[in-house]
Design an enzyme around this catalytic site. Structure first.
Site, PDB file in Angstrom:
ATOM      1  N   GLY A  60       0.826  -1.202   0.000  1.00 23.89           N
ATOM      2  CA  GLY A  60       0.000   0.000   0.000  1.00 23.89           C
ATOM      3  C   GLY A  60       0.857   1.248   0.000  1.00 23.89           C
ATOM      4  O   GLY A  60       2.024   1.211   0.396  1.00 23.89           O
ATOM      5  N   GLN A  65       2.844   9.907   1.860  1.00 24.60           N
ATOM      6  CA  GLN A  65       4.155   9.277   1.745  1.00 24.60           C
ATOM      7  C   GLN A  65       4.933   9.817   0.544  1.00 24.60           C
ATOM      8  O   GLN A  65       6.120   9.579   0.416  1.00 24.60           O
ATOM      9  CB  GLN A  65       4.016   7.756   1.642  1.00 24.60           C
ATOM     10  N   CYS A 110       6.527  -0.356   6.942  1.00 25.26           N
ATOM     11  CA  CYS A 110       6.066   0.807   6.198  1.00 25.26           C
ATOM     12  C   CYS A 110       7.178   1.289   5.284  1.00 25.26           C
ATOM     13  O   CYS A 110       8.345   1.312   5.686  1.00 25.26           O
ATOM     14  CB  CYS A 110       5.671   1.900   7.197  1.00 25.26           C
ATOM     15  N   LEU A 111       6.818   1.661   4.061  1.00 27.96           N
ATOM     16  CA  LEU A 111       7.810   2.156   3.112  1.00 27.96           C
ATOM     17  C   LEU A 111       8.461   3.454   3.595  1.00 27.96           C
ATOM     18  O   LEU A 111       9.556   3.800   3.159  1.00 27.96           O
ATOM     19  CB  LEU A 111       7.171   2.369   1.732  1.00 27.96           C
ATOM     20  N   HIS A 153      -3.998   0.682   7.700  1.00 30.73           N
ATOM     21  CA  HIS A 153      -2.650   1.269   7.766  1.00 30.73           C
ATOM     22  C   HIS A 153      -2.571   2.488   6.844  1.00 30.73           C
ATOM     23  O   HIS A 153      -2.067   3.546   7.236  1.00 30.73           O
ATOM     24  CB  HIS A 153      -1.627   0.195   7.346  1.00 30.73           C
ATOM     25  N   GLU A 154      -3.090   2.347   5.620  1.00 25.79           N
ATOM     26  CA  GLU A 154      -3.018   3.453   4.651  1.00 25.79           C
ATOM     27  C   GLU A 154      -3.948   4.613   5.032  1.00 25.79           C
ATOM     28  O   GLU A 154      -3.579   5.779   4.896  1.00 25.79           O
ATOM     29  CB  GLU A 154      -3.330   2.954   3.234  1.00 25.79           C
ATOM     30  N   HIS A 157      -2.361   6.809   7.476  1.00 25.98           N
ATOM     31  CA  HIS A 157      -1.447   7.791   6.872  1.00 25.98           C
ATOM     32  C   HIS A 157      -2.185   9.076   6.491  1.00 25.98           C
ATOM     33  O   HIS A 157      -1.641  10.171   6.620  1.00 25.98           O
ATOM     34  CB  HIS A 157      -0.776   7.225   5.610  1.00 25.98           C
TER      35      HIS A 157
END
Length: 185
Positions: A60, A65, A110-111, A153-154, A157
Site C-alpha cells: 500500500g 508518503q 512501512c515504506l 494502515h493506509e 497515513h
C-alpha cells in the site's frame, strides 16, 4: 515513475498531517498520480522490477508518503486465499468496523520507515470503507483479514497516524482480548 527516492521518510512533517479531501470528480492530474501510486505498488511486488529500480516491496501507498496533502491511497494485496484486492482510492473512510480485532503476527512495516519496529499493531478484523475509485465512482468495500489491516494502515497515513502509534508502549507484544492474528487463519 515513482521510485523509493520519492517516498518521504519518518520524521517528515507530511506524515503527521491530516490530509485534505480530493475534489470529486478528480482532476486528470490526481487520477494520473493515483494510477502511478498503484503502479508503484505493483512494480514493488515484481521481483525483476523491484531489483531493477531498487524498490522495497509494499502492499500500500498513501499520498502523504509522497509529500502530497491529499486523501488518496493505493493498495495491491492478496488475501490468504489468493484473492487480489487492487484499488486506487480517493477520500476513503471507514464507515463501519468489527468489534473483533485483528493484527499481523509479525507486526507491520512501512515504506516510510527504514527500521524494524517490533510489536503488535491492533486493528479491526473487518472494515467497510466508502471511497471514490480512479474514475470518481463511489465504491463500498468490505474487507477482512490482511486486506483490512492494509487499508487501515493506509487510511491512518491520511490522518497523520503511523502504525507504531498503535503499539502498546509498556508491552509491545500485548494482544488485546478480542483480537487474533489474521495471517494465521
Amino acid at each position: 515513475m515513482i521510485t523509493m527516492d520519492d517516498i518521504v521518510r519518518e520524521g517528515h512533517p507530511m506524515l503527521r498531517t491530516v490530509t485534505k479531501e480530493v475534489p470529486i470528480p478528480p482532476t486528470k492530474e490526481d487520477q494520473e498520480t493515483l494510477k502511478e501510486m498503484l503502479q508503484f505498488i505493483k512494480n514493488s511486488q515484481d521481483e525483476e522490477l523491484a531489483q531493477k529500480y531498487n524498490l522495497r516491496p509494499g502492499v500500500g501507498l498513501a499520498a502523504p508518503q509522497l509529500g502530497l496533502d491529499k486523501r488518496m491511497l493505493a493498495i495491491h494485496v492478496e488475501d490468504l486465499k489468493g484473492r487480489l484486492y487492487s484499488y486506487g482510492l480517493f477520500n476513503p473512510r471507514i464507515v463501519s468496523h468489527s468489534v473483533e480485532g485483528g493484527y499481523l503476527s509479525g507486526g507491520e512495516g512501512c515504506l516510510s520507515v527504514d527500521r524494524e519496529v517490533p510489536g503488535i499493531v491492533p486493528r479491526h478484523a473487518r472494515v467497510t470503507v466508502k471511497a471514490f475509485d480512479l474514475e470518481g465512482n463511489e465504491v463500498k468495500l468490505r474487507l477482512k483479514g490482511y486486506p483490512a489491516i492494509v487499508i487501515q494502515h493506509e487510511i491512518d497515513h491520511l490522518n497523520g497516524v503511523m502504525f507504531y502509534d498503535h503499539i502498546n508502549k509498556e508491552n509491545p507484544f500485548y494482544v488485546p482480548e478480542n483480537a487474533k492474528a489474521v495471517d494465521q487463519e
